[in-house]
Motif scaffolding. Structure first.
Motif, PDB file in Angstrom:
ATOM      1  N   GLY A  54      -8.710  -8.940  32.728  1.00 61.04           N
ATOM      2  CA  GLY A  54     -10.093  -8.950  33.181  1.00 61.04           C
ATOM      3  C   GLY A  54     -10.932  -7.904  32.474  1.00 61.04           C
ATOM      4  O   GLY A  54     -10.424  -7.027  31.776  1.00 61.04           O
ATOM      5  N   PRO A  55     -12.257  -7.971  32.645  1.00 63.18           N
ATOM      6  CA  PRO A  55     -13.165  -7.026  31.997  1.00 63.18           C
ATOM      7  C   PRO A  55     -12.875  -5.591  32.440  1.00 63.18           C
ATOM      8  O   PRO A  55     -12.609  -5.335  33.610  1.00 63.18           O
ATOM      9  N   GLN A  56     -12.935  -4.669  31.497  1.00 68.74           N
ATOM     10  CA  GLN A  56     -12.670  -3.274  31.781  1.00 68.74           C
ATOM     11  C   GLN A  56     -13.995  -2.516  31.887  1.00 68.74           C
ATOM     12  O   GLN A  56     -14.959  -2.787  31.184  1.00 68.74           O
ATOM     13  N   ARG A  57     -13.999  -1.521  32.760  1.00 65.04           N
ATOM     14  CA  ARG A  57     -15.199  -0.728  33.041  1.00 65.04           C
ATOM     15  C   ARG A  57     -14.894   0.728  32.733  1.00 65.04           C
ATOM     16  O   ARG A  57     -13.784   1.208  32.979  1.00 65.04           O
ATOM     17  N   GLY A  58     -15.854   1.427  32.175  1.00 66.83           N
ATOM     18  CA  GLY A  58     -15.625   2.828  31.856  1.00 66.83           C
ATOM     19  C   GLY A  58     -16.921   3.607  31.784  1.00 66.83           C
ATOM     20  O   GLY A  58     -18.010   3.042  31.712  1.00 66.83           O
ATOM     21  N   TRP A  59     -16.774   4.936  31.801  1.00 69.33           N
ATOM     22  CA  TRP A  59     -17.920   5.845  31.686  1.00 69.33           C
ATOM     23  C   TRP A  59     -17.950   6.459  30.290  1.00 69.33           C
ATOM     24  O   TRP A  59     -16.902   6.778  29.716  1.00 69.33           O
ATOM     25  N   PHE A  60     -19.156   6.614  29.762  1.00 73.88           N
ATOM     26  CA  PHE A  60     -19.378   7.213  28.453  1.00 73.88           C
ATOM     27  C   PHE A  60     -20.382   8.348  28.612  1.00 73.88           C
ATOM     28  O   PHE A  60     -21.191   8.345  29.547  1.00 73.88           O
ATOM     29  N   VAL A  61     -20.343   9.295  27.685  1.00 69.01           N
ATOM     30  CA  VAL A  61     -21.275  10.418  27.730  1.00 69.01           C
ATOM     31  C   VAL A  61     -21.790  10.693  26.327  1.00 69.01           C
ATOM     32  O   VAL A  61     -21.068  10.579  25.346  1.00 69.01           O
ATOM     33  N   PHE A  62     -23.071  11.039  26.241  1.00 63.45           N
ATOM     34  CA  PHE A  62     -23.614  11.577  25.005  1.00 63.45           C
ATOM     35  C   PHE A  62     -24.592  12.687  25.357  1.00 63.45           C
ATOM     36  O   PHE A  62     -25.199  12.697  26.420  1.00 63.45           O
ATOM     37  N   GLY A  63     -24.702  13.660  24.454  1.00 59.82           N
ATOM     38  CA  GLY A  63     -25.555  14.812  24.700  1.00 59.82           C
ATOM     39  C   GLY A  63     -24.745  16.089  24.777  1.00 59.82           C
ATOM     40  O   GLY A  63     -23.648  16.197  24.229  1.00 59.82           O
ATOM     41  N   PHE A  64     -25.280  17.075  25.472  1.00 54.79           N
ATOM     42  CA  PHE A  64     -24.712  18.415  25.532  1.00 54.79           C
ATOM     43  C   PHE A  64     -23.354  18.421  26.217  1.00 54.79           C
ATOM     44  O   PHE A  64     -23.192  17.943  27.328  1.00 54.79           O
ATOM     45  N   ARG A  65     -22.351  18.980  25.502  1.00 54.71           N
ATOM     46  CA  ARG A  65     -21.005  19.127  26.064  1.00 54.71           C
ATOM     47  C   ARG A  65     -20.475  20.532  25.805  1.00 54.71           C
ATOM     48  O   ARG A  65     -19.292  20.746  25.671  1.00 54.71           O
ATOM     49  N   GLY A  66     -21.362  21.493  25.752  1.00 56.02           N
ATOM     50  CA  GLY A  66     -20.984  22.870  25.460  1.00 56.02           C
ATOM     51  C   GLY A  66     -21.490  23.277  24.093  1.00 56.02           C
ATOM     52  O   GLY A  66     -21.632  22.456  23.192  1.00 56.02           O
ATOM     53  N   PHE A  67     -21.776  24.555  23.935  1.00 57.29           N
ATOM     54  CA  PHE A  67     -22.363  25.019  22.679  1.00 57.29           C
ATOM     55  C   PHE A  67     -21.399  24.931  21.511  1.00 57.29           C
ATOM     56  O   PHE A  67     -21.808  24.969  20.354  1.00 57.29           O
ATOM     57  N   ALA A  68     -20.098  24.793  21.779  1.00 55.62           N
ATOM     58  CA  ALA A  68     -19.142  24.645  20.687  1.00 55.62           C
ATOM     59  C   ALA A  68     -19.130  23.239  20.117  1.00 55.62           C
ATOM     60  O   ALA A  68     -18.592  23.001  19.045  1.00 55.62           O
ATOM     61  N   GLU A  69     -19.724  22.297  20.846  1.00 55.28           N
ATOM     62  CA  GLU A  69     -19.741  20.915  20.391  1.00 55.28           C
ATOM     63  C   GLU A  69     -20.907  20.684  19.432  1.00 55.28           C
ATOM     64  O   GLU A  69     -21.992  21.242  19.600  1.00 55.28           O
TER      65      GLU A  69
END
Length: 408
Positions: A54-69
């Motif tokens: 079946g279709p899979q669901r997930g979370w994604f993130v973009f943007g600030f993830r700490g100053f080391a990123e």
């Protein structure tokens, strides 16, 4: 289908295995997947999850993830949790996740976990406020969820809280005094908090705002503060289905899918013309035009220098810094909106057909366009259709954006 590459755990718990595999594997090559940086129990759970049909669901993130990123690094999938991720609540330096089993996990510069019975949370840089079991609790940020809460309010039989910040008799904030009253006659189905203001959605679709108004974020037409919830009269008669509060701006969605914006537009977070952004665009240094006066070398091209100020002058009257009344905003293709969320100075909207549009401040790539640039125009985030994903939900942190998407 895009594949995740080699990486190590990041500051917000976004995990990418060393050995690549498809984002949405459904029983393909399960026996060959290895997870060298993940405990065996988590590997077993991932293998079982990958084999589910079946279709899979997930979370994604973009943007600030700490100053080391690095800035503008593009979307990355959030490491899944056993039982699935039910809620995502980002603060500035960390993010709180609530799983389908009621477990709380904090990822980022503040890390920790609590076992089951957590229903909701409000994170801040000073405290984490939880709806856990039959009580509201405020935990000091520095404790790492160890010891005990700094404040606790038990719910009596028949009392219900949530979605946070709604609480019996009022609403909660992740800072002292933690519990604030609301007028007894005012009913609410949703309440959201900005940096200095609050917005409430009533059962009939009415919107109330209060707090600081110096950036027009209350929508009453002035810049004065309001101490008690006041009806946003400009929206009266148009039932609203959703409301969101940014740092100093507000957004609402009507039951018909129309989008209304008001407040501060310094970074284009209202998708209205921003002078600050126009001044940052590289001006046209010169233009070539044909002379209009005869006898001045007709037929020869004339080089006309145009200063940056002159180029902006013709449009200066159209710039909007503060929008003190709600303004109707049209998305491209006349898309109807189902969900909206606001960051400190950016905005994201999900359409009824599963597209994601973002605009506003984009220094850390929080707009999802693979570049650290701001925009005062709604732009569709191309990552999700390019990977065969439909967007279902969006939650903006102050400097980042979390997106829930499902395979088409």
């Amino acid at each position: 289908m895009q594949r995740l590459g080699s990486a190590s755990p990041t500051s917000v718990g976004v995990w990418e295995p060393r050995l690549s595999f498809p984002i949405w594997p459904r029983g393909r090559g399960v026996a060959h997947v290895m997870c060298p940086e993940v405990p065996p129990a988590r590997c077993d759970w991932l293998r079982r999850r990958m084999a589910e049909p079946g279709p899979q669901r997930g979370w994604f993130v973009f943007g600030f993830r700490g100053f080391a990123e690095p800035r503008g690094g593009g979307a990355r999938r959030v490491e899944p949790e056993p039982g699935g991720i039910r809620l995502v609540r980002p603060a500035w330096s960390y993010t709180g996740l609530v799983t389908g089993r009621g477990r709380l996990a904090l990822r980022g510069w503040l890390a920790g976990a609590l076992p089951g019975h957590c229903q909701d949370l409000l994170p801040s840089e000073s405290h984490v406020l939880l709806l856990r079991g039959a009580a509201l609790e405020a935990w000091a940020r520095g404790t790492g969820l160890c010891g005990g809460p700094a404040w606790r309010r038990r719910l009596h039989p028949g009392e219900a809280a949530g979605p946070l910040p709604l609480a019996p008799g009022g609403y909660v904030t992740p800072r002292p005094p933690f519990l604030c009253p609301l007028p007894p006659a005012l009913q609410a189905r949703k309440l959201v908090l900005g940096h200095e203001h609050a917005a409430l959605l009533g059962p009939a679709g009415t919107v109330y705002t209060w707090g600081c108004g110096r950036h027009g974020q209350l929508g009453h037409g002035g810049l004065e503060p309001v101490s008690e919830p006041r009806l946003v009269e400009a929206l009266h008669g148009v039932p609203m289905a959703d409301v969101a509060a940014g740092g100093w701006h507000s957004v609402s969605v009507s039951e018909g899918g129309d989008l209304y914006v008001w407040g501060w537009n310094e970074s284009g977070q209202l998708a209205l013309p921003s002078k600050a952004l126009a001044e940052k665009r590289p001006p046209a240094a010169a233009s070539v035009a044909q002379p209009e006066e005869p006898g001045c070398g007709a037929g020869k091209a004339e080089l006309k220098l145009v200063s940056h100020e002159a180029a902006l002058g013709a449009e200066a009257v159209d710039f909007i810094s503060i929008q003190a009344f709600p303004a109707l905003l049209d998305l491209p293709q006349g898309s109807e909106v189902s969900k909206v969320s606001c960051g400190s100075r950016h905005t994201a909207a999900v359409t009824r057909t599963g597209e994601l549009y973002t605009w506003g401040w984009g220094k850390y790539g929080q707009l999802g366009h693979n570049e650290p640039a701001s925009s005062d125009q709604p732009r569709q985030v191309g990552y999700f259709p390019a990977n065969g994903l439909t967007v279902e939900d969006v939650v903006c942190g102050p400097w980042n954006t979390y997106v829930c998407a499902v395979e088409k």
